[in-house]
Design an enzyme around this catalytic site. Structure first.
Site, PDB file in Angstrom:
ATOM      1  N   ASP A 173     -43.938 -12.009  54.585  1.00 34.10           N
ATOM      2  CA  ASP A 173     -44.797 -12.971  55.288  1.00 34.10           C
ATOM      3  C   ASP A 173     -44.008 -14.209  55.710  1.00 34.10           C
ATOM      4  O   ASP A 173     -44.393 -15.344  55.464  1.00 34.10           O
ATOM      5  CB  ASP A 173     -45.995 -13.362  54.422  1.00 34.10           C
ATOM      6  CG  ASP A 173     -47.105 -14.012  55.251  1.00 34.10           C
ATOM      7  OD1 ASP A 173     -47.119 -13.844  56.489  1.00 34.10           O
ATOM      8  OD2 ASP A 173     -47.960 -14.712  54.659  1.00 34.10           O
ATOM      9  N   SER A 209     -51.612 -22.297  57.020  1.00 37.42           N
ATOM     10  CA  SER A 209     -50.502 -21.438  56.618  1.00 37.42           C
ATOM     11  C   SER A 209     -49.233 -21.817  57.358  1.00 37.42           C
ATOM     12  O   SER A 209     -49.259 -22.205  58.518  1.00 37.42           O
ATOM     13  CB  SER A 209     -50.830 -19.977  56.926  1.00 37.42           C
ATOM     14  OG  SER A 209     -51.906 -19.533  56.177  1.00 37.42           O
ATOM     15  N   HIS A 227     -47.853 -13.854  59.245  1.00 35.84           N
ATOM     16  CA  HIS A 227     -49.233 -13.662  59.693  1.00 35.84           C
ATOM     17  C   HIS A 227     -49.678 -14.719  60.704  1.00 35.84           C
ATOM     18  O   HIS A 227     -50.653 -14.523  61.405  1.00 35.84           O
ATOM     19  CB  HIS A 227     -50.202 -13.585  58.496  1.00 35.84           C
ATOM     20  CG  HIS A 227     -50.447 -14.877  57.803  1.00 35.84           C
ATOM     21  ND1 HIS A 227     -49.751 -15.250  56.669  1.00 35.84           N
ATOM     22  CD2 HIS A 227     -51.309 -15.872  58.058  1.00 35.84           C
ATOM     23  CE1 HIS A 227     -50.195 -16.427  56.265  1.00 35.84           C
ATOM     24  NE2 HIS A 227     -51.125 -16.832  57.100  1.00 35.84           N
TER      25      HIS A 227
END
Length: 141
Positions: free
Chosen positions: A70, A140, A40
């Protein structure tokens, strides 16, 4: 080792990733000359801009992008870093201490810490590790 010592020792392996849509973090695996991040973060792009503590901004190529897990890998020219990060096969247990280092909201080298809440959490067919360390947009990876 306390959080400040971990941050100082490994911060040049923590990479900031910029895209036209957002920014995120990743970490450099010297043995593979790859940056590991989340899918992402790269959002299906073929190229991103990376930078780190002692490395100026440069373009890098996304060589693997798997939205299901992911997970994404970014290929870059070899980076000279002081202390390499290595992947570990050491089992993770509930209650283990964790430290998340990244660039949330563009704030470089922010560290949060917590514990492993559940070492083997199953959601659908995916098994993951649940932690309680704060992860914010841009952290992230």
């Amino acid at each position: 080792m306390n959080t400040q010592a971990i941050l100082e020792q490994f911060q040049d392996s923590i990479i900031q990733i910029e895209t036209p849509f957002a920014s995120g973090s990743g970490f450099y695996l010297e043995a593979y000359q790859l940056i590991l991040t989340n899918s992402h973060v790269v959002s299906g792009l073929k190229e991103v801009v990376i930078s780190s503590k002692d490395k100026q901004r440069r373009e890098a190529v996304v060589v693997y992008d798997d939205p299901k897990y992911d997970l994404a890998f970014i290929k870059t020219e070899p980076l000279k870093i002081k202390q390499a990060l290595n992947l570990s096969t050491t089992p993770v247990h509930d209650g283990d201490r964790v430290v998340a280092i990244g660039h949330p909201y563009g704030l470089n080298y922010t560290a949060t810490e917590g514990i492993v809440s559940k070492a083997a959490r199953l959601q659908g067919e995916l098994e993951y590790i649940q932690i309680d360390a704060a992860i914010n947009p841009g952290n992230s990876g």
